[in-house]
Motif scaffolding. Structure first.
Motif, PDB file in Angstrom:
ATOM      1  N   ALA A  99       0.819  -1.205   0.000  1.00 24.62           N
ATOM      2  CA  ALA A  99       0.000   0.000   0.000  1.00 24.62           C
ATOM      3  C   ALA A  99       0.858   1.262   0.000  1.00 24.62           C
ATOM      4  CB  ALA A  99      -0.935   0.001   1.208  1.00 24.62           C
ATOM      5  N   ARG A 100       2.051   1.168   0.594  1.00 28.09           N
ATOM      6  CA  ARG A 100       2.948   2.328   0.662  1.00 28.09           C
ATOM      7  C   ARG A 100       3.916   2.392  -0.508  1.00 28.09           C
ATOM      8  NH1 ARG A 100       4.074   5.006   5.436  1.00 28.09           N
ATOM      9  NH2 ARG A 100       6.325   4.878   5.041  1.00 28.09           N
ATOM     10  N   ARG A 101       4.226   1.237  -1.105  1.00 24.27           N
ATOM     11  CA  ARG A 101       5.132   1.148  -2.252  1.00 24.27           C
ATOM     12  C   ARG A 101       6.456   1.890  -1.999  1.00 24.27           C
ATOM     13  NH1 ARG A 101       4.706  -2.612  -6.330  1.00 24.27           N
ATOM     14  NH2 ARG A 101       2.528  -3.237  -6.388  1.00 24.27           N
ATOM     15  N   PRO A 102       7.225   1.494  -0.993  1.00 23.65           N
ATOM     16  CA  PRO A 102       8.522   2.138  -0.778  1.00 23.65           C
ATOM     17  C   PRO A 102       9.493   1.795  -1.899  1.00 23.65           C
ATOM     18  CG  PRO A 102       8.341   0.189   0.597  1.00 23.65           C
ATOM     19  CD  PRO A 102       6.994   0.378  -0.048  1.00 23.65           C
ATOM     20  N   ALA A 103      10.528   2.609  -2.061  1.00 22.78           N
ATOM     21  CA  ALA A 103      11.548   2.312  -3.069  1.00 22.78           C
ATOM     22  C   ALA A 103      12.264   1.008  -2.745  1.00 22.78           C
ATOM     23  CB  ALA A 103      12.554   3.460  -3.152  1.00 22.78           C
ATOM     24  N   GLU A 104      12.389   0.708  -1.454  1.00 24.12           N
ATOM     25  CA  GLU A 104      12.972  -0.557  -0.996  1.00 24.12           C
ATOM     26  C   GLU A 104      12.407  -0.858   0.381  1.00 24.12           C
ATOM     27  OE1 GLU A 104      17.380  -2.574  -0.770  1.00 24.12           O
ATOM     28  OE2 GLU A 104      17.112  -0.650   0.256  1.00 24.12           O
ATOM     29  N   HIS A 105      12.110  -2.129   0.605  1.00 23.47           N
ATOM     30  CA  HIS A 105      11.627  -2.557   1.912  1.00 23.47           C
ATOM     31  C   HIS A 105      12.721  -3.349   2.610  1.00 23.47           C
ATOM     32  CE1 HIS A 105       8.907  -3.802   5.074  1.00 23.47           C
ATOM     33  NE2 HIS A 105       9.303  -5.054   4.892  1.00 23.47           N
ATOM     34  N   ILE A 106      12.885  -3.118   3.906  1.00 21.30           N
ATOM     35  CA  ILE A 106      13.881  -3.833   4.711  1.00 21.30           C
ATOM     36  C   ILE A 106      13.162  -4.776   5.658  1.00 21.30           C
ATOM     37  CG2 ILE A 106      15.834  -3.640   6.288  1.00 21.30           C
ATOM     38  CD1 ILE A 106      16.303  -2.329   3.557  1.00 21.30           C
ATOM     39  N   ASP A 107      13.555  -6.027   5.628  1.00 24.83           N
ATOM     40  CA  ASP A 107      12.996  -7.016   6.552  1.00 24.83           C
ATOM     41  C   ASP A 107      14.109  -7.579   7.427  1.00 24.83           C
ATOM     42  OD1 ASP A 107      10.638  -8.962   7.264  1.00 24.83           O
ATOM     43  OD2 ASP A 107      12.427 -10.198   7.033  1.00 24.83           O
ATOM     44  N   VAL A 108      13.748  -7.888   8.660  1.00 26.21           N
ATOM     45  CA  VAL A 108      14.721  -8.440   9.605  1.00 26.21           C
ATOM     46  C   VAL A 108      14.224  -9.800  10.091  1.00 26.21           C
ATOM     47  CG1 VAL A 108      16.024  -8.066  11.732  1.00 26.21           C
ATOM     48  CG2 VAL A 108      15.337  -6.100  10.328  1.00 26.21           C
ATOM     49  N   GLY A 109      14.734 -10.858   9.473  1.00 19.03           N
ATOM     50  CA  GLY A 109      14.564 -12.206   9.988  1.00 19.03           C
ATOM     51  C   GLY A 109      13.226 -12.874   9.814  1.00 19.03           C
ATOM     52  N   SER A 110      12.303 -12.296   9.042  1.00 19.34           N
ATOM     53  CA  SER A 110      10.986 -12.918   8.890  1.00 19.34           C
ATOM     54  C   SER A 110      11.072 -14.159   8.003  1.00 19.34           C
ATOM     55  CB  SER A 110       9.995 -11.912   8.285  1.00 19.34           C
ATOM     56  OG  SER A 110       9.913 -10.738   9.067  1.00 19.34           O
ATOM     57  N   GLN A 111       9.937 -14.857   7.857  1.00 15.37           N
ATOM     58  CA  GLN A 111       9.911 -16.049   7.008  1.00 15.37           C
ATOM     59  C   GLN A 111      10.350 -15.710   5.591  1.00 15.37           C
ATOM     60  OE1 GLN A 111       6.039 -17.935   7.031  1.00 15.37           O
ATOM     61  NE2 GLN A 111       6.836 -19.626   8.234  1.00 15.37           N
ATOM     62  N   LEU A 112      11.174 -16.567   5.014  1.00 17.51           N
ATOM     63  CA  LEU A 112      11.644 -16.351   3.653  1.00 17.51           C
ATOM     64  C   LEU A 112      10.510 -16.440   2.647  1.00 17.51           C
ATOM     65  CD1 LEU A 112      14.996 -18.342   3.767  1.00 17.51           C
ATOM     66  CD2 LEU A 112      14.674 -15.863   3.901  1.00 17.51           C
ATOM     67  N   SER A 113       9.456 -17.167   2.959  1.00 13.74           N
ATOM     68  CA  SER A 113       8.308 -17.213   2.056  1.00 13.74           C
ATOM     69  C   SER A 113       7.669 -15.836   1.935  1.00 13.74           C
ATOM     70  CB  SER A 113       7.287 -18.236   2.546  1.00 13.74           C
ATOM     71  OG  SER A 113       6.878 -17.952   3.868  1.00 13.74           O
ATOM     72  N   PHE A 114       7.681 -15.057   3.006  1.00 14.40           N
ATOM     73  CA  PHE A 114       7.134 -13.697   2.965  1.00 14.40           C
ATOM     74  C   PHE A 114       8.008 -12.777   2.125  1.00 14.40           C
ATOM     75  CE2 PHE A 114       7.707  -9.493   5.076  1.00 14.40           C
ATOM     76  CZ  PHE A 114       6.541  -8.891   4.620  1.00 14.40           C
ATOM     77  N   THR A 115       9.301 -12.738   2.421  1.00 12.06           N
ATOM     78  CA  THR A 115      10.174 -11.787   1.743  1.00 12.06           C
ATOM     79  C   THR A 115      10.406 -12.154   0.284  1.00 12.06           C
ATOM     80  OG1 THR A 115      12.055 -12.999   2.711  1.00 12.06           O
ATOM     81  CG2 THR A 115      11.354 -10.971   3.802  1.00 12.06           C
ATOM     82  N   SER A 116      10.463 -13.444  -0.039  1.00 12.77           N
ATOM     83  CA  SER A 116      10.701 -13.831  -1.431  1.00 12.77           C
ATOM     84  C   SER A 116       9.506 -13.487  -2.304  1.00 12.77           C
ATOM     85  CB  SER A 116      11.024 -15.320  -1.523  1.00 12.77           C
ATOM     86  OG  SER A 116       9.963 -16.108  -1.010  1.00 12.77           O
ATOM     87  N   VAL A 117       8.293 -13.686  -1.814  1.00 10.59           N
ATOM     88  CA  VAL A 117       7.107 -13.326  -2.595  1.00 10.59           C
ATOM     89  C   VAL A 117       6.977 -11.810  -2.699  1.00 10.59           C
ATOM     90  CG1 VAL A 117       4.592 -13.400  -2.633  1.00 10.59           C
ATOM     91  CG2 VAL A 117       5.887 -15.457  -2.088  1.00 10.59           C
ATOM     92  N   LEU A 118       7.250 -11.091  -1.599  1.00  7.76           N
ATOM     93  CA  LEU A 118       7.176  -9.633  -1.631  1.00  7.76           C
ATOM     94  C   LEU A 118       8.153  -9.055  -2.643  1.00  7.76           C
ATOM     95  CD1 LEU A 118       5.865  -7.134  -0.289  1.00  7.76           C
ATOM     96  CD2 LEU A 118       7.759  -7.154   1.349  1.00  7.76           C
ATOM     97  N   SER A 119       9.307  -9.709  -2.822  1.00  7.55           N
ATOM     98  CA  SER A 119      10.332  -9.201  -3.734  1.00  7.55           C
ATOM     99  C   SER A 119       9.909  -9.262  -5.199  1.00  7.55           C
ATOM    100  CB  SER A 119      11.639  -9.982  -3.553  1.00  7.55           C
ATOM    101  OG  SER A 119      11.521 -11.311  -4.050  1.00  7.55           O
ATOM    102  N   ALA A 120       8.825  -9.966  -5.493  1.00  2.00           N
ATOM    103  CA  ALA A 120       8.307  -9.982  -6.864  1.00  2.00           C
ATOM    104  C   ALA A 120       7.627  -8.663  -7.212  1.00  2.00           C
ATOM    105  CB  ALA A 120       7.317 -11.132  -7.041  1.00  2.00           C
ATOM    106  N   SER A 121       7.291  -7.866  -6.178  1.00  2.00           N
ATOM    107  CA  SER A 121       6.583  -6.608  -6.404  1.00  2.00           C
ATOM    108  C   SER A 121       7.443  -5.382  -6.176  1.00  2.00           C
ATOM    109  CB  SER A 121       5.352  -6.535  -5.487  1.00  2.00           C
ATOM    110  OG  SER A 121       4.455  -7.595  -5.756  1.00  2.00           O
ATOM    111  N   LEU A 122       8.462  -5.484  -5.324  1.00  2.00           N
ATOM    112  CA  LEU A 122       9.345  -4.352  -5.060  1.00  2.00           C
ATOM    113  C   LEU A 122      10.657  -4.862  -4.484  1.00  2.00           C
ATOM    114  CD1 LEU A 122       9.123  -4.025  -1.714  1.00  2.00           C
ATOM    115  CD2 LEU A 122       7.006  -2.887  -2.314  1.00  2.00           C
TER     116      LEU A 122
END
Length: 267
Positions: A99-122
């Motif tokens: 919803a915010r569409r940042p230029a880059e999102h930083i994640d710290v230690g969450s499930q890789l399934s979350f961050t890998s899918v999110l990386s398809a969008s930003l």
């Protein structure tokens, strides 16, 4: 040695536990190995054998399974096995980030399934305590500790840390013992968040206690005290029955045994 175009590189031989028939034995043992699944596996084994023999007759000579390659899977009839914490938390966080569409999102230690899918969008950058053997476009991994994040203070406009800080200092993942681990992790997350940025945090809530060495559980008041410099924008979550609701009253889950609170903070 760097192989050239004329160099033939032999594949690494499989370890003994990766070879047949050891793998065949493991496929049979694993469904019975956990006490919680043992009775279910025993109950379903006769059905499995009946269906196996029936399938062999139906298949004829077309892809007929052999006893060597059997891989029984029990307990998946009739309903999905869902971890309500992670399913809802990951979906909730992804929607807030997108919803915010940042230029880059930083994640710290969450499930890789979350961050890998999110990386398809930003673009996503992930801080991990342990090495991550993944190579995906749109996602970068940085080895680091949540207790000393490799970012300047107030520099990150979009940060997430989902089902992580409750583990810090309990040695579950090889980290040093530290009774103040969750508090120190929260302070680091708040430190790197930029003014006007958003921090998404998910962790167990309910009856406050330490379940050594799995996790800590906090009530909502304790969670807010972990982030005194931040302002709570949204509190959602999943109760003991797996029911997800957005914008819950702050103390609604405090009487739960093992609920999950979704906190959206800003600075």
């Amino acid at each position: 040695m760097n192989p050239t175009s004329s160099t033939v590189v032999s594949p690494r031989p499989a370890r003994w536990w990766q070879r047949e028939p050891v793998r065949s034995v493991r496929r049979w043992v694993e469904p019975f190995a956990q006490p919680a699944r043992f009775l279910r596996a025993v109950w379903e084994l006769p059905r499995f054998m009946r269906e196996y023999h029936r399938y062999r007759k139906l298949a004829g000579d077309t892809m007929r399974p052999t006893a060597r390659d059997l891989q029984p899977v029990f307990g998946q009839r009739g309903s999905h096995e869902i971890d309500h914490h992670y399913i809802y938390l990951n979906a909730w966080a992804a929607r807030r980030v997108l919803a915010r569409r940042p230029a880059e999102h930083i994640d710290v230690g969450s499930q890789l399934s979350f961050t890998s899918v999110l990386s398809a969008s930003l673009p996503v950058r992930v801080v991990e305590f342990r090495p991550v053997p993944l190579n995906l476009a749109g996602i970068r991994f940085v080895e680091g500790s949540i207790l000393a994040l490799p970012f300047a203070s107030g520099s990150l406009p979009s940060v997430s840390c989902l089902h992580v800080i409750e583990h810090i200092g309990l040695a579950r993942y090889g980290d040093p013992l530290d009774p103040a681990g969750t508090m120190k992790a929260a302070r680091e997350l708040a430190r790197v968040l930029a003014p006007g940025g958003e921090l998404l945090v998910g962790l167990p809530v309910g009856r406050a206690r330490v379940c050594f060495n799995a996790h800590r559980i906090h009530d909502s008041t304790q969670v807010l005290a972990l982030f005194p410099e931040l302002r709570l924008v949204e509190y959602s979550g999943v109760d003991d029955a797996g029911r997800f609701e957005e914008n819950r009253p702050l103390a609604q889950l405090d009487g739960c045994e093992y609920a999950c609170g979704f906190f959206r903070f800003t600075k």
